[in-house]
Enzyme design. Sequence first.
Site, PDB file in Angstrom:
ATOM      1  N   LYS A 181       0.884  -1.176   0.000  1.00 27.02           N
ATOM      2  CA  LYS A 181       0.000   0.000   0.000  1.00 27.02           C
ATOM      3  C   LYS A 181       0.919   1.223   0.000  1.00 27.02           C
ATOM      4  CE  LYS A 181      -1.751   2.930   2.168  1.00 27.02           C
ATOM      5  NZ  LYS A 181      -1.522   4.372   1.859  1.00 27.02           N
ATOM      6  N   GLU A 257      10.478   1.586  10.084  1.00 28.26           N
ATOM      7  CA  GLU A 257      11.482   2.627   9.776  1.00 28.26           C
ATOM      8  C   GLU A 257      10.781   3.969   9.936  1.00 28.26           C
ATOM      9  OE1 GLU A 257      14.573   2.165   9.242  1.00 28.26           O
ATOM     10  OE2 GLU A 257      14.610   0.012   8.898  1.00 28.26           O
ATOM     11  N   CYS A 291      13.860  11.334   6.023  1.00 34.00           N
ATOM     12  CA  CYS A 291      13.906  10.879   7.418  1.00 34.00           C
ATOM     13  C   CYS A 291      15.276  11.147   8.013  1.00 34.00           C
ATOM     14  CB  CYS A 291      13.582   9.397   7.483  1.00 34.00           C
ATOM     15  SG  CYS A 291      14.615   8.403   6.394  1.00 34.00           S
ATOM     16  N   GLU A 390      10.061  16.444  14.549  1.00 34.37           N
ATOM     17  CA  GLU A 390      10.457  16.293  13.143  1.00 34.37           C
ATOM     18  C   GLU A 390       9.624  17.256  12.291  1.00 34.37           C
ATOM     19  OE1 GLU A 390       9.264  12.747  10.956  1.00 34.37           O
ATOM     20  OE2 GLU A 390      11.293  12.614  10.149  1.00 34.37           O
TER      21      GLU A 390
HETATM   22  P1  NAD Z   1       2.863   8.639   7.334  1.00 32.00           P
HETATM   23  O1  NAD Z   1       3.204   7.885   8.567  1.00 32.00           O
HETATM   24  O2  NAD Z   1       1.844   9.704   7.420  1.00 32.00           O
HETATM   25  O3  NAD Z   1       2.340   7.635   6.202  1.00 32.00           O
HETATM   26  C1  NAD Z   1       3.127   6.527   5.809  1.00 32.00           C
HETATM   27  C2  NAD Z   1       2.226   5.483   5.180  1.00 32.00           C
HETATM   28  O4  NAD Z   1       1.349   4.981   6.196  1.00 32.00           O
HETATM   29  C3  NAD Z   1       1.329   6.016   4.056  1.00 32.00           C
HETATM   30  O5  NAD Z   1       1.263   5.054   3.026  1.00 32.00           O
HETATM   31  C4  NAD Z   1      -0.005   6.166   4.751  1.00 32.00           C
HETATM   32  O6  NAD Z   1      -1.113   6.070   3.853  1.00 32.00           O
HETATM   33  C5  NAD Z   1       0.023   4.955   5.684  1.00 32.00           C
HETATM   34  N1  NAD Z   1      -0.924   5.015   6.814  1.00 32.00           N
HETATM   35  C6  NAD Z   1      -1.411   6.106   7.446  1.00 32.00           C
HETATM   36  N2  NAD Z   1      -2.295   5.728   8.411  1.00 32.00           N
HETATM   37  C7  NAD Z   1      -2.330   4.379   8.394  1.00 32.00           C
HETATM   38  C8  NAD Z   1      -3.039   3.398   9.140  1.00 32.00           C
HETATM   39  N3  NAD Z   1      -3.903   3.727  10.121  1.00 32.00           N
HETATM   40  N4  NAD Z   1      -2.845   2.095   8.852  1.00 32.00           N
HETATM   41  C9  NAD Z   1      -1.997   1.735   7.873  1.00 32.00           C
HETATM   42  N5  NAD Z   1      -1.300   2.609   7.123  1.00 32.00           N
HETATM   43  C10 NAD Z   1      -1.458   3.922   7.378  1.00 32.00           C
HETATM   44  O7  NAD Z   1       4.252   9.188   6.755  1.00 32.00           O
HETATM   45  P2  NAD Z   1       4.495  10.097   5.474  1.00 32.00           P
HETATM   46  O8  NAD Z   1       4.019  11.480   5.753  1.00 32.00           O
HETATM   47  O9  NAD Z   1       4.008   9.390   4.256  1.00 32.00           O
HETATM   48  O10 NAD Z   1       6.095  10.078   5.414  1.00 32.00           O
HETATM   49  C11 NAD Z   1       6.901  10.913   6.170  1.00 32.00           C
HETATM   50  C12 NAD Z   1       7.408  10.195   7.408  1.00 32.00           C
HETATM   51  O11 NAD Z   1       8.109   9.017   7.025  1.00 32.00           O
HETATM   52  C13 NAD Z   1       8.409  11.026   8.185  1.00 32.00           C
HETATM   53  O12 NAD Z   1       8.163  10.881   9.567  1.00 32.00           O
HETATM   54  C14 NAD Z   1       9.741  10.387   7.820  1.00 32.00           C
HETATM   55  O13 NAD Z   1      10.770  10.594   8.763  1.00 32.00           O
HETATM   56  C15 NAD Z   1       9.364   8.960   7.698  1.00 32.00           C
HETATM   57  N6  NAD Z   1      10.340   8.235   6.897  1.00 32.00           N
HETATM   58  C16 NAD Z   1      11.156   7.340   7.525  1.00 32.00           C
HETATM   59  C17 NAD Z   1      12.149   6.679   6.789  1.00 32.00           C
HETATM   60  C18 NAD Z   1      13.079   5.688   7.432  1.00 32.00           C
HETATM   61  O14 NAD Z   1      13.678   4.900   6.710  1.00 32.00           O
HETATM   62  N7  NAD Z   1      13.236   5.690   8.739  1.00 32.00           N
HETATM   63  C19 NAD Z   1      12.266   6.934   5.415  1.00 32.00           C
HETATM   64  C20 NAD Z   1      11.399   7.855   4.826  1.00 32.00           C
HETATM   65  C21 NAD Z   1      10.426   8.501   5.572  1.00 32.00           C
END
Ligand code: NAD
Length: 497
Positions: A181, A257, A291, A390
């Site tokens: 997803k 992650e 991230c 963040e």
């Molecule tokens: P997010 O957590 O808002 O969303 C990530 C994913 O989770 C999306 O596909 C979203 O649709 C899904 N999601 C949201 N609610 C959900 C639920 N209830 N159940 C299942 N899935 C759900 O993050 P974002 O805004 O897309 O990305 C930015 C974040 O990602 C930042 O915090 C960044 O630091 C982190 N990030 C971490 C890494 C790493 O490797 N550590 C890499 C890239 C981004």
Amino acid sequence: MAAQPTEYDQFIDGEYTPSESDERIEVSFPYDGSVWATVPDGTEADVERAVDSARSAFESDEWRGLLPSERASILHDIADTIDDHAEELAELETRQNGKLIREMSSQMGGLGEWFRYYASQCRTHEGRTIPVESKGGEMFTYVREEPRGVVGAITPWNSPLLLTVFKLAPALAAGCTFVHKPSSYTPVSALRFAEILHEEAGLPAGVYNVVTGGGSTAGEALITHDDVDKLAFTGSTGIGRHIGKAAGEALIPASLELGGKSPNVVFPSADLDNAINGVIKGIFAATGQTCLAGSRVFVHEDVHDEFVDRFTSRTEDIELGDPLDPDTEMGPVAFRDQWETDVSYIETGVEEGATLAFGGEQPEDLPGECFLQPTILTDVDNDMTVAREEIFGPVASVITFSEEEEVIELANDTDFGLAAGVWTEDMRQARRFANRVEAGTVWINEYRTLSYNAPFGGYKDSGLGRENGKEGIDEYRRTKTVWVDESGSVDDPFKLG
Ligand code: NAD
């Protein structure tokens, strides 16, 4: 007249399949806001079909029965297919999230290496036999590493395919199948990726399925599905915690992650040209939407003023513009909500006492509503909101320090622990810092580099588990111990032994 947006379906069981839902999600180019694609706003029923398909593929001889060399060969074909489509995939990525084509081209150009590396893990995978002492040595055990099964993967919008491949390449090498997803901001590249992997690289139907849709709908259906054997998530710490709870409830493993608030530390002996480039790389590359962002910039008091002057004037020269132009150095923020978040953090920083040394404005000469100048806040204290939360945007917080011990404490005084950078010509000092900083990745005199064979993941609230390297494939295997008795007789049946 603007072209009609391309309409995509879900990719399930090896082909595009209409969704159960009529609702569509629009995908727009953040540079100018133009909508160029729509995807289904998927439902629980879509997830159900995708998981069924992944389960059937997992049980099939065509996938499960592959010899290691045959599995490796498919992974090599995937790598070659990615190479053939690297430019096309890079453009899709840029059109979804506005990240620079110069970065996405190099990401896509290197993506095949993940599959080649994990192909080598298929061919070199070996078991263990453990000589146990039972029956005077007439028993032994051997250990099998078996695929976990159906993986439910959820990814964010900032490096959509790279972060997918961190999961998909080891999962396929381990023999798992996959339901993905992607973020609803960046779903198209995943759909096209699944299409070329099945059509050109010979991936059997059902091995990689993509269900597009919202997090609280399609995402939630995937993480709570009772036929998923493992969850793999990249995204924010808040959603990661929620996914960890779902995994705990189902008693399945989850690799998480998550977010970061990484320190990037400049000691007085640092080569300042390098350090300034490294700090810019850490916070303004990818418009700060990474991230790994080195968002807390700790600068020793002896070099602070010179560093800030030179950092600011270098930042003023950063070329903002169309992310599809290879000369552009910083593109737009990926969407308006994120832009508003960034601006409100900058305002909070100033309210709490930081100085706005540069940036904070939307440039007037650029289209759309998502451009934000690279922004430098100085006089930041590590307790301020901008140093604790963040931001996920192009906002650097500069904090002064005077002692090595002090900066190690400050660097560690955070909930996060994803990465850290240190700039010094004194390698003993660099290694002392690297040993004591609580972060899963540390760079000495560099920042923001990754490789398929170097384990990656967070400490503390930045995550659980590791991607890439040997650790990356271990996340997709489970261990079975088989006991073999060659003695020919069973001992006392009423005792353990
Ligand atoms: P997010 O957590 O808002 O969303 C990530 C994913 O989770 C999306 O596909 C979203 O649709 C899904 N999601 C949201 N609610 C959900 C639920 N209830 N159940 C299942 N899935 C759900 O993050 P974002 O805004 O897309 O990305 C930015 C974040 O990602 C930042 O915090 C960044 O630091 C982190 N990030 C971490 C890494 C790493 O490797 N550590 C890499 C890239 C981004």
